[in-house]
Write a protein that holds these residues in place. Structure first.
Motif, mmCIF file in Angstrom:
data_model
loop_
_atom_site.group_PDB
_atom_site.id
_atom_site.type_symbol
_atom_site.label_atom_id
_atom_site.label_comp_id
_atom_site.label_asym_id
_atom_site.label_seq_id
_atom_site.Cartn_x
_atom_site.Cartn_y
_atom_site.Cartn_z
ATOM 1 N N PRO A 112 42.275 24.427 31.504
ATOM 2 C CA PRO A 112 43.365 25.107 31.194
ATOM 3 C C PRO A 112 44.156 25.772 32.282
ATOM 4 C CG PRO A 112 41.453 26.497 30.685
ATOM 5 C CD PRO A 112 40.893 25.001 31.036
ATOM 6 N N PHE A 113 43.672 25.855 33.533
ATOM 7 C CA PHE A 113 44.388 26.226 34.722
ATOM 8 C C PHE A 113 44.796 25.355 35.758
ATOM 9 C CE2 PHE A 113 42.720 30.159 32.639
ATOM 10 C CZ PHE A 113 43.441 31.120 32.815
ATOM 11 N N ALA A 114 44.638 24.168 35.206
ATOM 12 C CA ALA A 114 44.983 22.988 36.229
ATOM 13 C C ALA A 114 46.398 23.094 37.011
ATOM 14 C CB ALA A 114 45.041 21.476 35.509
ATOM 15 N N GLY A 115 46.163 23.047 38.379
ATOM 16 C CA GLY A 115 47.393 23.395 39.039
ATOM 17 C C GLY A 115 47.608 24.754 39.440
ATOM 18 N N VAL A 116 46.867 25.632 38.800
ATOM 19 C CA VAL A 116 47.086 27.132 39.319
ATOM 20 C C VAL A 116 45.784 27.549 39.960
ATOM 21 C CG1 VAL A 116 47.558 29.422 38.108
ATOM 22 C CG2 VAL A 116 48.431 27.537 36.920
ATOM 23 N N GLU A 117 46.073 27.939 41.170
ATOM 24 C CA GLU A 117 45.226 28.588 41.946
ATOM 25 C C GLU A 117 44.913 30.080 42.197
ATOM 26 O OE1 GLU A 117 42.786 26.934 43.877
ATOM 27 O OE2 GLU A 117 43.659 25.076 43.031
ATOM 28 N N PRO A 118 43.783 30.555 41.929
ATOM 29 C CA PRO A 118 43.666 31.944 42.187
ATOM 30 C C PRO A 118 44.018 32.428 43.545
ATOM 31 C CG PRO A 118 41.462 31.144 42.027
ATOM 32 C CD PRO A 118 42.568 30.125 41.564
ATOM 33 N N GLY A 119 44.388 33.668 43.758
ATOM 34 C CA GLY A 119 44.455 34.016 45.321
ATOM 35 C C GLY A 119 44.230 35.685 45.389
ATOM 36 N N ALA B 160 40.592 40.635 20.889
ATOM 37 C CA ALA B 160 40.509 39.717 22.304
ATOM 38 C C ALA B 160 39.771 40.434 23.259
ATOM 39 C CB ALA B 160 42.097 39.403 22.620
ATOM 40 N N THR B 161 38.988 39.703 24.079
ATOM 41 C CA THR B 161 38.312 40.194 25.095
ATOM 42 C C THR B 161 38.367 39.174 26.281
ATOM 43 O OG1 THR B 161 36.213 41.036 25.799
ATOM 44 C CG2 THR B 161 35.987 39.171 24.456
ATOM 45 N N SER B 162 38.726 39.773 27.310
ATOM 46 C CA SER B 162 38.825 38.833 28.591
ATOM 47 C C SER B 162 37.755 38.687 29.475
ATOM 48 C CB SER B 162 40.354 39.022 29.191
ATOM 49 O OG SER B 162 39.874 40.415 29.598
ATOM 50 N N ARG B 163 37.718 37.445 30.166
ATOM 51 C CA ARG B 163 36.791 37.297 30.959
ATOM 52 C C ARG B 163 37.532 36.561 32.274
ATOM 53 N NH1 ARG B 163 34.796 40.111 28.000
ATOM 54 N NH2 ARG B 163 32.546 40.053 27.265
ATOM 55 N N PHE B 164 37.380 36.725 33.530
ATOM 56 C CA PHE B 164 37.548 35.864 34.540
ATOM 57 C C PHE B 164 37.367 34.695 34.479
ATOM 58 C CE2 PHE B 164 37.537 40.163 37.237
ATOM 59 C CZ PHE B 164 38.703 40.062 37.801
ATOM 60 N N LEU B 165 38.116 33.531 34.887
ATOM 61 C CA LEU B 165 37.943 32.073 34.638
ATOM 62 C C LEU B 165 36.603 31.788 35.390
ATOM 63 C CD1 LEU B 165 38.466 29.114 33.917
ATOM 64 C CD2 LEU B 165 39.752 29.029 35.881
ATOM 65 N N HIS B 166 36.419 32.257 36.790
ATOM 66 C CA HIS B 166 35.159 32.008 37.363
ATOM 67 C C HIS B 166 33.866 32.680 36.786
ATOM 68 C CE1 HIS B 166 36.524 35.760 39.490
ATOM 69 N NE2 HIS B 166 34.951 35.925 39.795
ATOM 70 N N THR B 167 34.251 33.849 36.179
ATOM 71 C CA THR B 167 32.970 34.509 35.556
ATOM 72 C C THR B 167 32.443 33.453 34.331
ATOM 73 O OG1 THR B 167 33.695 36.593 36.360
ATOM 74 C CG2 THR B 167 31.961 36.660 34.527
ATOM 75 N N THR B 168 33.512 33.121 33.665
ATOM 76 C CA THR B 168 33.393 32.394 32.375
ATOM 77 C C THR B 168 32.312 31.107 32.742
ATOM 78 O OG1 THR B 168 35.420 33.047 31.351
ATOM 79 C CG2 THR B 168 34.216 31.102 30.374
ATOM 80 N N GLY B 169 32.636 30.585 33.741
ATOM 81 C CA GLY B 169 31.738 29.216 34.357
ATOM 82 C C GLY B 169 30.330 30.006 34.635
ATOM 83 N N LYS B 170 30.313 31.082 35.265
ATOM 84 C CA LYS B 170 28.963 31.531 35.458
ATOM 85 C C LYS B 170 28.361 31.998 34.243
ATOM 86 C CE LYS B 170 30.214 33.073 40.112
ATOM 87 N NZ LYS B 170 30.391 34.255 40.876
#
Length: 183
Positions: free
Chosen positions: A90-97, A165-175
């Motif tokens: 869902p974040f294709a092309g968007v880089e965290p920074g 709604a409850t949020s999680r960082f994308l990288h945390t979701t993968g973990k």
């Protein structure tokens, strides 16, 4: 038996501290099997043969409120459902920074189609962008201001939206998915 991930809202924030062993006990007391937790932010894995997700959520929320003394909204997903969200990129092309974080908002009720049709949406102050959504998730880019996350993407939801709604960082979701698969 299905493996579920329970994403709990408002655990270990705002003075509501819950030790993970206590959280595992509460889930086990509900008859759920193989209960495990991941980090201190309210991610619980368990197995059950129960197929009525709405009834399961209600039972977990009632058990948590009885055990903790306050309501804890619960959003349930199967491991496969979360894997599908990640596989869709869902974040294709968007880089965290340094000044940008990627979040998945897990929704308890489907996001209205009219909200999804209006995406992307940018907050008036530019502190977040909701770049996409499925009926059950919203994908948000948060922009740090002075090193802090500000704003609430849920303000993009209509006042008629009754879900949580409850949020999680994308990288945390993968973990979280990887940890759930290990069980």
């Amino acid at each position: 038996m299905e493996t579920y991930i329970a994403f709990l809202r408002a655990i270990n924030v705002g003075g509501r501290t819950v030790k993970m062993d206590r959280l595992r006990e509460l889930f086990a007391e509900l008859g759920l099997e193989g209960v495990r937790t991941y980090i201190q932010s309210g991610n619980v894995f368990f197995r059950t043969a129960e197929t009525d997700r709405e009834a399961l959520v209600a039972r977990i929320e009632a058990g948590l409120e009885a055990g903790l003394g306050y309501p804890v909204p619960v959003v349930l997903r199967t491991v496969g459902e979360v894997e599908a969200v990640l596989a869709a990129e869902p974040f294709a092309g968007v880089e965290p920074g340094e000044d940008k974080r990627l979040f998945v908002l897990f929704l308890s009720e489907p996001l209205p189609a009219e909200v999804r049709a209006e995406l992307p949406v940018v907050s008036p102050k530019g502190d977040w962008e909701m770049i996409g959504a499925t009926p059950g998730e919203a994908f948000v880019v948060m922009h740090l201001r002075n090193g802090r996350l500000n704003g609430n993407p849920a303000t993009a939801f209509p006042k008629s939206y009754r879900g949580q709604a409850t949020s999680r960082f994308l990288h945390t979701t993968g973990k979280i998915v990887a940890a759930a698969r290990k069980g």
